[in-house]
Design an enzyme around this catalytic site. Structure first.
Site, mmCIF file in Angstrom:
data_model
loop_
_atom_site.group_PDB
_atom_site.id
_atom_site.type_symbol
_atom_site.label_atom_id
_atom_site.label_comp_id
_atom_site.label_asym_id
_atom_site.label_seq_id
_atom_site.Cartn_x
_atom_site.Cartn_y
_atom_site.Cartn_z
ATOM 1 N N MET A 40 41.040 60.299 60.044
ATOM 2 C CA MET A 40 41.250 59.265 61.057
ATOM 3 C C MET A 40 42.697 58.778 60.974
ATOM 4 S SD MET A 40 37.676 57.289 61.483
ATOM 5 C CE MET A 40 37.761 56.218 60.082
ATOM 6 N N GLY A 41 43.574 59.613 60.396
ATOM 7 C CA GLY A 41 44.982 59.211 60.266
ATOM 8 C C GLY A 41 45.172 58.216 59.143
ATOM 9 N N GLY A 88 45.261 60.914 49.030
ATOM 10 C CA GLY A 88 43.928 61.530 49.021
ATOM 11 C C GLY A 88 43.857 62.634 50.069
ATOM 12 N N HIS A 89 44.343 62.321 51.288
ATOM 13 C CA HIS A 89 44.374 63.339 52.350
ATOM 14 C C HIS A 89 45.295 64.489 51.952
ATOM 15 C CE1 HIS A 89 43.462 59.631 54.835
ATOM 16 N NE2 HIS A 89 42.472 60.431 55.189
ATOM 17 N N GLN A 106 31.948 55.051 64.765
ATOM 18 C CA GLN A 106 31.547 54.822 63.383
ATOM 19 C C GLN A 106 31.986 53.463 62.848
ATOM 20 O OE1 GLN A 106 33.917 58.394 62.029
ATOM 21 N NE2 GLN A 106 34.201 57.143 60.201
ATOM 22 N N ASP A 116 34.285 59.363 49.768
ATOM 23 C CA ASP A 116 33.212 59.042 50.712
ATOM 24 C C ASP A 116 32.026 59.944 50.392
ATOM 25 O OD1 ASP A 116 34.580 57.063 52.335
ATOM 26 O OD2 ASP A 116 35.865 58.714 52.943
ATOM 27 N N ARG A 138 42.617 51.763 53.850
ATOM 28 C CA ARG A 138 42.509 50.297 53.948
ATOM 29 C C ARG A 138 43.342 49.574 52.889
ATOM 30 N NH1 ARG A 138 37.755 49.002 57.198
ATOM 31 N NH2 ARG A 138 36.602 50.908 57.595
HETATM 32 O O1 PAF Z 1 36.236 60.241 56.442
HETATM 33 C C1 PAF Z 1 36.745 60.049 57.559
HETATM 34 O O2 PAF Z 1 37.953 59.835 57.701
HETATM 35 C C2 PAF Z 1 35.873 60.074 58.811
HETATM 36 O O3 PAF Z 1 34.623 59.541 58.550
HETATM 37 C C3 PAF Z 1 35.746 61.483 59.450
HETATM 38 C C4 PAF Z 1 35.050 62.466 58.513
HETATM 39 C C5 PAF Z 1 37.121 61.985 59.813
HETATM 40 C C6 PAF Z 1 34.899 61.378 60.735
HETATM 41 O O4 PAF Z 1 35.475 60.518 61.651
#
Ligand code: PAF
Length: 272
Positions: free
Chosen positions: A26-27, A32-33, A57, A146, A183
């Site tokens: 989600m940018g 971590g990403h 969500q 997550d 966050r």
């Molecule tokens: O973990 C996230 O960033 C979101 O829940 C995902 C998997 C991109 C779905 O919107």
């Protein structure tokens, strides 16, 4: 890096490629990403990353609108990491088609975050199901931070017999144990220090449960220690057997301690 906004162009791009690895985000990209992307790059397949802040969500409009967005910085990072393609769709591109598969929501979706964020996991699975149908990736990279989301996506993929393998990636931590999270940018220094103390208390509690061979796990004392740090709201703190997806009772089960709490207005989650 190719930046694609429409699924028809993405499908065209993918057509000529053998195997796709996919990292959905989600940018608000952080270390971590970066780890997910580096791990995916190791496979040497075509790597697609998505940035889409999925309104379905979020539980409140305010949380959705204050979600960290920094497209320029994200694009710079993705370029630096040599990602092949960024899919950056708008709402319509994602939601204006009928999916082949309905989503499968495993009962674990009603526990932990599911109890406190009604509709959250439906929203996650809705968008992930759509990404899977558009991109058909061979590998899907998801972070263990997550963990509940990861399990629920796995159950959906299994239930619908989708030909995608999930690659789970370790939680990346900094500043003495604080997990990276989009966050975190909402936290000031004092709040960061409180978060670090909480995650360390949880880590220590798990260590003590194992060391003292506790046969009837109770996290009440831990809860009070967290409240004593000035935390006003703990949503949950539970030891969960990660194979059975049920409350863990004994030290020798394969368990993690899952938690969600608020530091002032910022909601943080972790599993240790
Ligand atoms: O973990 C996230 O960033 C979101 O829940 C995902 C998997 C991109 C779905 O919107």
């Amino acid at each position: 890096m190719k930046i694609i906004r429409q699924k028809k162009d993405l499908k065209n791009f993918i057509k000529s490629k053998n195997t796709i690895s996919f990292v959905p985000t989600m940018g608000g990209l952080h270390k971590g990403h970066e780890q997910l992307i580096k791990q995916a790059k190791n496979k040497k397949q075509t790597l697609v990353v998505s940035i889409f802040v999925n309104p379905k969500q979020f539980n409140s409009k305010k949380d959705f609108s204050s979600y960290p967005r920094n497209l320029k910085k994200d694009i710079n990072l993705l370029n630096k990491l040599k990602v092949d393609c960024l899919y950056y769709p708008n709402y319509k591109d994602i939601f204006n088609f009928k999916t082949k598969n309905k989503i499968y929501l495993h009962p674990f979706s009603k526990k932990l975050c599911g109890k406190f964020r009604p509709g959250h996991f439906e929203g996650v699975l809705n968008v992930v199901n759509r990404f899977l149908e558009i991109i058909k990736p061979k590998f899907l990279y998801l972070g263990k931070k997550d963990f509940q989301q990861l399990i629920l996506i796995k159950k959906h993929i299994l239930n619908k017999q989708i030909d995608t393998t999930i690659v789970p990636c370790e939680t990346i931590r900094f500043k003495k144990f604080l997990p990276f999270s989009s966050r975190n940018i909402h936290l000031n220094n004092n709040e960061i220090n409180s978060a670090i103390k909480i995650f360390k208390l949880i880590k220590n509690e798990k260590y003590e449960i194992k060391k003292n061979k506790i046969k009837n796990i109770s996290l009440n004392k831990l809860k009070h220690q967290i409240y004593d740090l000035g935390i006003k709201k703990i949503e949950y703190i539970d030891a969960i057997n990660i194979k059975k997806l049920k409350i863990a009772k004994k030290y020798n089960e394969n368990f993690k301690i899952f938690c969600a709490f608020y530091i002032n207005k910022v909601r943080l989650i972790d599993n240790i």
